[in-house]
Design a protein around this motif. Sequence first.
Motif, PDB file in Angstrom:
ATOM      1  N   THR A  89      -2.016  -6.707   4.662  1.00  0.00           N
ATOM      2  CA  THR A  89      -1.032  -5.617   4.457  1.00  0.00           C
ATOM      3  C   THR A  89      -0.459  -5.670   3.437  1.00  0.00           C
ATOM      4  OG1 THR A  89      -0.766  -5.696   7.024  1.00  0.00           O
ATOM      5  CG2 THR A  89       0.688  -4.729   5.723  1.00  0.00           C
ATOM      6  N   ASN A  90      -0.079  -6.492   2.762  1.00  0.00           N
ATOM      7  CA  ASN A  90       0.967  -6.649   1.522  1.00  0.00           C
ATOM      8  C   ASN A  90       0.244  -6.404   0.468  1.00  0.00           C
ATOM      9  OD1 ASN A  90       3.999  -6.761   2.633  1.00  0.00           O
ATOM     10  ND2 ASN A  90       2.819  -8.305   3.914  1.00  0.00           N
ATOM     11  N   VAL A  91      -1.115  -7.121   0.361  1.00  0.00           N
ATOM     12  CA  VAL A  91      -1.887  -7.065  -0.837  1.00  0.00           C
ATOM     13  C   VAL A  91      -2.371  -5.474  -1.079  1.00  0.00           C
ATOM     14  CG1 VAL A  91      -4.229  -7.745  -1.855  1.00  0.00           C
ATOM     15  CG2 VAL A  91      -2.742  -9.490  -1.014  1.00  0.00           C
ATOM     16  N   THR A  92      -2.822  -4.850   0.025  1.00  0.00           N
ATOM     17  CA  THR A  92      -3.236  -3.428   0.113  1.00  0.00           C
ATOM     18  C   THR A  92      -1.807  -2.342  -0.424  1.00  0.00           C
ATOM     19  OG1 THR A  92      -2.869  -3.172   2.450  1.00  0.00           O
ATOM     20  CG2 THR A  92      -5.155  -3.646   1.544  1.00  0.00           C
ATOM     21  N   ALA A  93      -0.737  -2.910   0.255  1.00  0.00           N
ATOM     22  CA  ALA A  93       0.355  -2.133  -0.148  1.00  0.00           C
ATOM     23  C   ALA A  93       0.583  -2.146  -1.825  1.00  0.00           C
ATOM     24  CB  ALA A  93       1.557  -2.704   0.503  1.00  0.00           C
ATOM     25  N   LEU A  94       0.302  -3.207  -2.363  1.00  0.00           N
ATOM     26  CA  LEU A  94       0.344  -3.466  -3.874  1.00  0.00           C
ATOM     27  C   LEU A  94      -0.662  -2.589  -4.565  1.00  0.00           C
ATOM     28  CD1 LEU A  94       1.100  -7.330  -4.105  1.00  0.00           C
ATOM     29  CD2 LEU A  94       2.636  -5.366  -4.456  1.00  0.00           C
ATOM     30  N   MET A  95      -1.513  -1.858  -3.894  1.00  0.00           N
ATOM     31  CA  MET A  95      -2.738  -1.197  -4.324  1.00  0.00           C
ATOM     32  C   MET A  95      -2.640   0.358  -4.240  1.00  0.00           C
ATOM     33  SD  MET A  95      -5.985  -3.326  -3.278  1.00  0.00           S
ATOM     34  CE  MET A  95      -5.994  -5.002  -3.314  1.00  0.00           C
ATOM     35  N   ILE A  96      -1.675   0.712  -3.266  1.00  0.00           N
ATOM     36  CA  ILE A  96      -1.210   1.981  -2.972  1.00  0.00           C
ATOM     37  C   ILE A  96      -0.178   2.634  -4.061  1.00  0.00           C
ATOM     38  CG2 ILE A  96      -0.562   3.525  -1.134  1.00  0.00           C
ATOM     39  CD1 ILE A  96      -1.651   1.530   0.842  1.00  0.00           C
ATOM     40  N   TYR A  97      -0.547   3.717  -4.562  1.00  0.00           N
ATOM     41  CA  TYR A  97       0.227   4.105  -5.625  1.00  0.00           C
ATOM     42  C   TYR A  97       0.319   5.590  -5.250  1.00  0.00           C
ATOM     43  CZ  TYR A  97       0.555   0.306  -8.346  1.00  0.00           C
ATOM     44  OH  TYR A  97       0.840  -1.054  -8.894  1.00  0.00           O
ATOM     45  N   ARG A  98       1.658   6.473  -5.222  1.00  0.00           N
ATOM     46  CA  ARG A  98       1.678   7.979  -5.312  1.00  0.00           C
ATOM     47  C   ARG A  98       1.672   8.380  -6.731  1.00  0.00           C
ATOM     48  NH1 ARG A  98       5.016   7.543  -0.450  1.00  0.00           N
ATOM     49  NH2 ARG A  98       3.386   7.983   1.363  1.00  0.00           N
ATOM     50  N   THR A  99       2.362   7.563  -7.360  1.00  0.00           N
ATOM     51  CA  THR A  99       2.315   7.713  -8.874  1.00  0.00           C
ATOM     52  C   THR A  99       1.818   6.562  -9.605  1.00  0.00           C
ATOM     53  OG1 THR A  99       4.727   6.925  -9.109  1.00  0.00           O
ATOM     54  CG2 THR A  99       4.405   9.278  -8.779  1.00  0.00           C
ATOM     55  N   ASP A 100       1.864   6.225 -10.919  1.00  0.00           N
ATOM     56  CA  ASP A 100       1.647   5.251 -11.644  1.00  0.00           C
ATOM     57  C   ASP A 100       2.450   4.128 -11.758  1.00  0.00           C
ATOM     58  OD1 ASP A 100      -0.966   5.928 -11.628  1.00  0.00           O
ATOM     59  OD2 ASP A 100      -0.977   6.885 -13.535  1.00  0.00           O
ATOM     60  N   VAL A 101       3.767   4.175 -11.002  1.00  0.00           N
ATOM     61  CA  VAL A 101       4.672   3.389 -11.014  1.00  0.00           C
ATOM     62  C   VAL A 101       4.697   2.384 -10.039  1.00  0.00           C
ATOM     63  CG1 VAL A 101       7.069   3.396 -10.884  1.00  0.00           C
ATOM     64  CG2 VAL A 101       5.933   5.315 -12.014  1.00  0.00           C
ATOM     65  N   PHE A 102       4.780   1.061 -10.242  1.00  0.00           N
ATOM     66  CA  PHE A 102       5.305   0.003  -9.518  1.00  0.00           C
ATOM     67  C   PHE A 102       6.674   0.324  -9.062  1.00  0.00           C
ATOM     68  CE2 PHE A 102       6.018  -4.514  -8.089  1.00  0.00           C
ATOM     69  CZ  PHE A 102       4.710  -4.899  -7.671  1.00  0.00           C
ATOM     70  N   PHE A 103       7.057   0.465  -7.781  1.00  0.00           N
ATOM     71  CA  PHE A 103       8.496   0.648  -7.504  1.00  0.00           C
ATOM     72  C   PHE A 103       8.847  -0.245  -6.139  1.00  0.00           C
ATOM     73  CE2 PHE A 103       5.895   3.492  -5.007  1.00  0.00           C
ATOM     74  CZ  PHE A 103       6.709   3.951  -3.946  1.00  0.00           C
ATOM     75  N   PHE A 104       9.960   0.228  -5.696  1.00  0.00           N
ATOM     76  CA  PHE A 104      10.725  -0.502  -4.718  1.00  0.00           C
ATOM     77  C   PHE A 104       9.759  -1.276  -3.545  1.00  0.00           C
ATOM     78  CE2 PHE A 104      13.464  -1.331  -1.013  1.00  0.00           C
ATOM     79  CZ  PHE A 104      14.217  -2.447  -1.522  1.00  0.00           C
ATOM     80  N   PRO A 105       8.995  -0.024  -2.695  1.00  0.00           N
ATOM     81  CA  PRO A 105       8.194  -0.859  -1.860  1.00  0.00           C
ATOM     82  C   PRO A 105       7.338  -1.772  -2.217  1.00  0.00           C
ATOM     83  CG  PRO A 105       8.318   1.556  -1.581  1.00  0.00           C
ATOM     84  CD  PRO A 105       8.862   1.278  -2.919  1.00  0.00           C
ATOM     85  N   HIS A 106       6.657  -1.913  -3.567  1.00  0.00           N
ATOM     86  CA  HIS A 106       5.674  -2.782  -4.081  1.00  0.00           C
ATOM     87  C   HIS A 106       6.542  -4.202  -4.059  1.00  0.00           C
ATOM     88  CE1 HIS A 106       3.684   0.973  -5.625  1.00  0.00           C
ATOM     89  NE2 HIS A 106       2.667   0.270  -4.927  1.00  0.00           N
ATOM     90  N   TRP A 107       7.832  -4.203  -4.566  1.00  0.00           N
ATOM     91  CA  TRP A 107       8.655  -5.329  -4.561  1.00  0.00           C
ATOM     92  C   TRP A 107       8.825  -5.898  -3.305  1.00  0.00           C
ATOM     93  CZ3 TRP A 107       8.439  -8.099  -8.631  1.00  0.00           C
ATOM     94  CH2 TRP A 107       8.279  -7.303  -9.765  1.00  0.00           C
ATOM     95  N   LEU A 108       9.115  -4.912  -2.383  1.00  0.00           N
ATOM     96  CA  LEU A 108       9.139  -5.473  -0.819  1.00  0.00           C
ATOM     97  C   LEU A 108       7.625  -6.360  -0.474  1.00  0.00           C
ATOM     98  CD1 LEU A 108      10.915  -2.793   0.756  1.00  0.00           C
ATOM     99  CD2 LEU A 108      11.972  -5.038   0.224  1.00  0.00           C
TER     100      LEU A 108
END
Length: 163
Positions: free
Chosen positions: A50-69
Motif C-alpha cells: 500500500t505505502n510503496v505504491t502510494a509513493l509511486m502515485i503522482y498527480r503532479t511531479d511533486v513529492f508532497f504531504f501524502p507521500h511523507w505520510l
Amino acid sequence: MSTLISAIGWIHIAASSFSMLIGAIILFRTKGTMSHRRQGRWYFYAMIVTNVTALMIYRTDVFFFPHWLAVATLAVIAVGYWVVTAKSIRSWLTVHLTCMIVSYYMLAGGAVNEAFLRIAALKPYGFDNETAMPHPAVGMVHSVVMLAFIILLMVFLRRRKKW
C-alpha cells in the motif's frame, strides 16, 4: 494516464482495501494466537505494498504531504513488526500495539481523504481544486476518526496486561 500508473493505482487500491479488512479483523479478534500472527504478517506485507505504491502515485511531479505520510507509515509498521519479532525491549507489547494502531489510523485517514476526493456526494465538501485546501468537513471527519483511534489505543494499552 499511462498503463503503468493505472496498474499501480489498482494495486494500491487492492492492497489498501485488503489492509483495511485484515486490520479490522486483527483489531477485534484474540491476540497472540497463531491466526493473529499469520494475519499480522498479511497486514504487514499488504501495508508495505500500500505505502510503496502510494509513493509511486503522482498527480503532479511533486513529492508532497501524502507521500511523507506513506514514508512515516512504513517506518511505523517496520518498528511495530521488528519489536514483536525481536522482543528485545521490555515494553515491546506497548510499542507493538501503538505502532499497529497508529498504522491502521493512518490507513483510515487516507481512506477519509480518498472518500472526499472520489465520492461524488462528498466532493463539494472535499478539497478546493485551486488551493488544494480541505473543506472544514474533512477536518471534522478526521478529528472524529482520530478520537476513535485514541480511545481504541487507550483501551488496548489498558488491556495489554491481561494478555
